[in-house]
Write an enzyme that holds these catalytic residues in place. Structure first.
Site, PDB file in Angstrom:
ATOM      1  N   GLY A 119     -12.117  14.747 -16.424  1.00 44.81           N
ATOM      2  CA  GLY A 119     -10.707  15.073 -16.599  1.00 44.81           C
ATOM      3  C   GLY A 119     -10.060  14.191 -17.657  1.00 44.81           C
ATOM      4  CG  ASP A 120      -6.139  12.905 -16.903  1.00 39.43           C
ATOM      5  OD1 ASP A 120      -6.948  13.150 -15.989  1.00 39.43           O
ATOM      6  OD2 ASP A 120      -5.049  12.343 -16.706  1.00 39.43           O
ATOM      7  CB  THR A 122     -13.692  11.562 -17.951  1.00 37.57           C
ATOM      8  OG1 THR A 122     -13.680  11.264 -16.553  1.00 37.57           O
ATOM      9  CG2 THR A 122     -15.127  11.543 -18.453  1.00 37.57           C
ATOM     10  CB  ILE A 143      -9.276  20.254  -7.975  1.00 35.84           C
ATOM     11  CG1 ILE A 143      -8.569  18.951  -7.612  1.00 35.84           C
ATOM     12  CG2 ILE A 143     -10.733  20.249  -7.569  1.00 35.84           C
ATOM     13  CD1 ILE A 143      -8.344  18.788  -6.116  1.00 35.84           C
ATOM     14  CG  ASP A 146      -4.078  17.487 -14.728  1.00 29.96           C
ATOM     15  OD1 ASP A 146      -5.306  17.549 -14.952  1.00 29.96           O
ATOM     16  OD2 ASP A 146      -3.541  16.515 -14.151  1.00 29.96           O
ATOM     17  NE  ARG A 179       5.710  21.806  15.997  1.00 27.80           N
ATOM     18  CZ  ARG A 179       4.624  21.478  16.678  1.00 27.80           C
ATOM     19  NH1 ARG A 179       3.430  21.835  16.235  1.00 27.80           N
ATOM     20  NH2 ARG A 179       4.718  20.797  17.791  1.00 27.80           N
ATOM     21  CG  MET A 186      -5.422  16.212  -4.034  1.00 26.58           C
ATOM     22  SD  MET A 186      -7.092  15.740  -4.468  1.00 26.58           S
ATOM     23  CE  MET A 186      -7.353  14.371  -3.327  1.00 26.58           C
ATOM     24  N   GLY A 187      -2.466  17.126  -6.941  1.00 27.12           N
ATOM     25  CA  GLY A 187      -1.724  17.454  -8.159  1.00 27.12           C
ATOM     26  C   GLY A 187      -0.765  16.316  -8.441  1.00 27.12           C
ATOM     27  NE  ARG A 283       4.264  17.940  15.148  1.00 28.54           N
ATOM     28  CZ  ARG A 283       5.436  17.928  15.783  1.00 28.54           C
ATOM     29  NH1 ARG A 283       6.563  17.880  15.078  1.00 28.54           N
ATOM     30  NH2 ARG A 283       5.503  17.951  17.096  1.00 28.54           N
ATOM     31  CG  HIS A 289     -10.434  13.036  -1.087  1.00 27.14           C
ATOM     32  ND1 HIS A 289      -9.487  12.265  -0.459  1.00 27.14           N
ATOM     33  CD2 HIS A 289     -10.583  12.524  -2.328  1.00 27.14           C
ATOM     34  CE1 HIS A 289      -9.083  11.308  -1.279  1.00 27.14           C
ATOM     35  NE2 HIS A 289      -9.727  11.446  -2.421  1.00 27.14           N
TER      36      HIS A 289
HETATM   37  O1  F6P Z   1      -7.570  14.068 -10.382  1.00 27.71           O
HETATM   38  C1  F6P Z   1      -8.085  14.611  -9.259  1.00 27.71           C
HETATM   39  C2  F6P Z   1      -7.509  13.979  -8.006  1.00 27.71           C
HETATM   40  O2  F6P Z   1      -8.091  14.726  -6.969  1.00 27.71           O
HETATM   41  C3  F6P Z   1      -5.985  13.945  -7.907  1.00 27.71           C
HETATM   42  O3  F6P Z   1      -5.383  15.146  -7.601  1.00 27.71           O
HETATM   43  C4  F6P Z   1      -5.789  12.883  -6.879  1.00 27.71           C
HETATM   44  O4  F6P Z   1      -4.526  12.287  -7.002  1.00 27.71           O
HETATM   45  C5  F6P Z   1      -6.870  11.894  -7.181  1.00 27.71           C
HETATM   46  O5  F6P Z   1      -7.886  12.613  -7.848  1.00 27.71           O
HETATM   47  C6  F6P Z   1      -7.421  11.194  -5.960  1.00 27.71           C
HETATM   48  O6  F6P Z   1      -8.377  10.264  -6.334  1.00 27.71           O
HETATM   49  P1  F6P Z   1      -9.318   9.449  -5.305  1.00 27.71           P
HETATM   50  O7  F6P Z   1     -10.576  10.230  -5.142  1.00 27.71           O
HETATM   51  O8  F6P Z   1      -9.560   8.135  -5.962  1.00 27.71           O
HETATM   52  O9  F6P Z   1      -8.593   9.338  -3.996  1.00 27.71           O
END
Ligand code: F6P
Length: 365
Positions: A119-120, A122, A143, A146, A179, A186-187, A283, A289
């Site tokens: 990704g960015d 790397t 994932i 971006d 609820r 993630m993001g 909630r 992950h």
């Molecule tokens: O860049 C991918 C990513 O999954 C992000 O969305 C997230 O913030 C980060 O990596 C989490 O990294 P780590 O595996 O170190 O918890």
């Protein structure tokens, strides 16, 4: 000057793992061995393996039967930057530039080119290594979707599928218990997963980093639903989303990592804030992950195979220090220097935002 003939390549996976990494490794190695009779090497654990000289030959057999397998057979790391390696000195951290070790590890094995899947973070390191004379071809992974320059990264479709399934599942709890259910996906700086999974899962509210939210608007919206007899709401929120007058919720920091900030917690914060302002039962579910695991979707397997194949084809044509991209339906490449330290965020007038607004989805504004 004619491009140097490539006889031997190495492949590495960097940054967070992602569904489809093995499919790219397989496509790179099989294309290189099958079509071009190259020697193929695998770097262990991303830049850490280059620094520590852990690079092994990859045979055709090594890359068989991995197309559908999640993770990476090579291992990865998102905490190693060879230009700023964190080394503990007692209780203090010191930072060393060990990038020459990376160049030497490849030169010692007469490896002519390196395929960096990442990704960015790397790609930013790859762009600097390219300036030291390495021949590099990047492949866009994350994932988060971006990475600048490409319309899509592999892994995104699988993550969206996983997040959509999670939103589908919390619907029943939300409606049974009346609820507000918040699904944190993630993001960090881009809300692609929250947007796509939110729309696919029919979330009532979608909160993304690109559109800082007004808490009172979110509360007004979910209360309005309750008052109209819709006694539950679903919120899809990106981990990097923040209130208009607030900050991103940082969970911790990792010293020396190319991207030191780790996010997490906005879902729980929202649950507390909305419950406090509306009295509704809230909630939060943090997918974390889970979104990076599992077998890649058919779309990600084919995209990964195309990316890996294109990376080798471009190297063999003499292209170097580029990132393979999919732009307007065509595979091509752009210079690593143009990609480094840039992020592709969701445009505020993106067509999916307009469609979501048309079906009455709230973006907290
Ligand atoms: O860049 C991918 C990513 O999954 C992000 O969305 C997230 O913030 C980060 O990596 C989490 O990294 P780590 O595996 O170190 O918890």
């Amino acid at each position: 000057m004619a491009a140097k003939r490539i006889r031997s390549i190495a492949v590495m996976t960097g940054g967070g793992d992602c569904p489809g990494l093995n499919a790219v490794i397989r496509a790179v190695a099989k294309t290189a061995i099958n079509k071009y009779k190259l020697d193929v090497w695998g770097v262990r654990d991303a830049y850490l393996g280059l620094i520590e000289n852990r690079i092994d030959r990859l045979s055709y057999g090594d890359v068989s039967n991995i197309l559908t397998v999640g993770g990476t057979i090579l291992g990865t790391s998102n905490v190693t930057n060879p230009f700023r390696l964190a080394v503990a000195h007692g209780r203090r951290m010191r930072y060393k530039d060990v990038s020459d070790d990376c160049v030497k590890a490849l030169a010692d094995r007469k490896i002519d080119a390196l395929v960096c899947i990442g990704g960015d973070g790397t790609m930013a390191v790859a762009a600097r290594l390219a300036k030291k004379g390495l021949t590099i071809m990047g492949v866009p992974k994350t994932i988060d979707n971006d990475l600048y320059g490409t319309d899509v990264t592999f892994g995104f479709d699988t993550a969206v599928t996983t997040a959509t399934e999670a939103i589908d599942k919390v619907h029943t709890t939300a409606s049974s218990h009346h609820r507000v259910m918040i699904v944190e996906v993630m993001g960090r700086y881009a809300g692609w997963i929250a947007l796509y999974a939110g729309v696919a899962g029919g979330a009532d509210v979608i909160l993304i980093p690109e559109i800082p939210y007004d808490l009172s608007k979110v509360c007004e919206y979910v209360l309005g639903r309750s008052q109209r007899g819709k006694c539950f709401s679903i919120i899809s929120v990106a981990e990097g989303a923040r209130a208009k007058d607030g900050q991103m919720v940082v969970s911790h920091r990792v010293a020396g990592s190319p991207e030191p900030i780790r996010l997490g917690g906005v879902g729980n914060k929202l649950a507390n804030d909305i419950a406090g302002q509306t009295g509704l039962d809230c909630r939060a579910v943090v997918l974390g992950h889970v979104q990076r695991g599992g077998t890649p979707t058919a779309y990600d397997r084919t995209l990964a195979t195309n990316f890996g194949h294109t990376a080798v084809e471009l190297l063999m044509k003499g292209r170097k220090n580029h990132l393979v991209v999919l732009k307007d339906g065509h595979f091509s490449s752009i210079g690593l220097g143009r990609v480094a330290n840039r992020i592709r965020t969701v445009p505020k007038r993106h067509e999916l935002i307009r469609a979501a607004l048309a079906v009455n989805t709230c973006f907290g504004v």
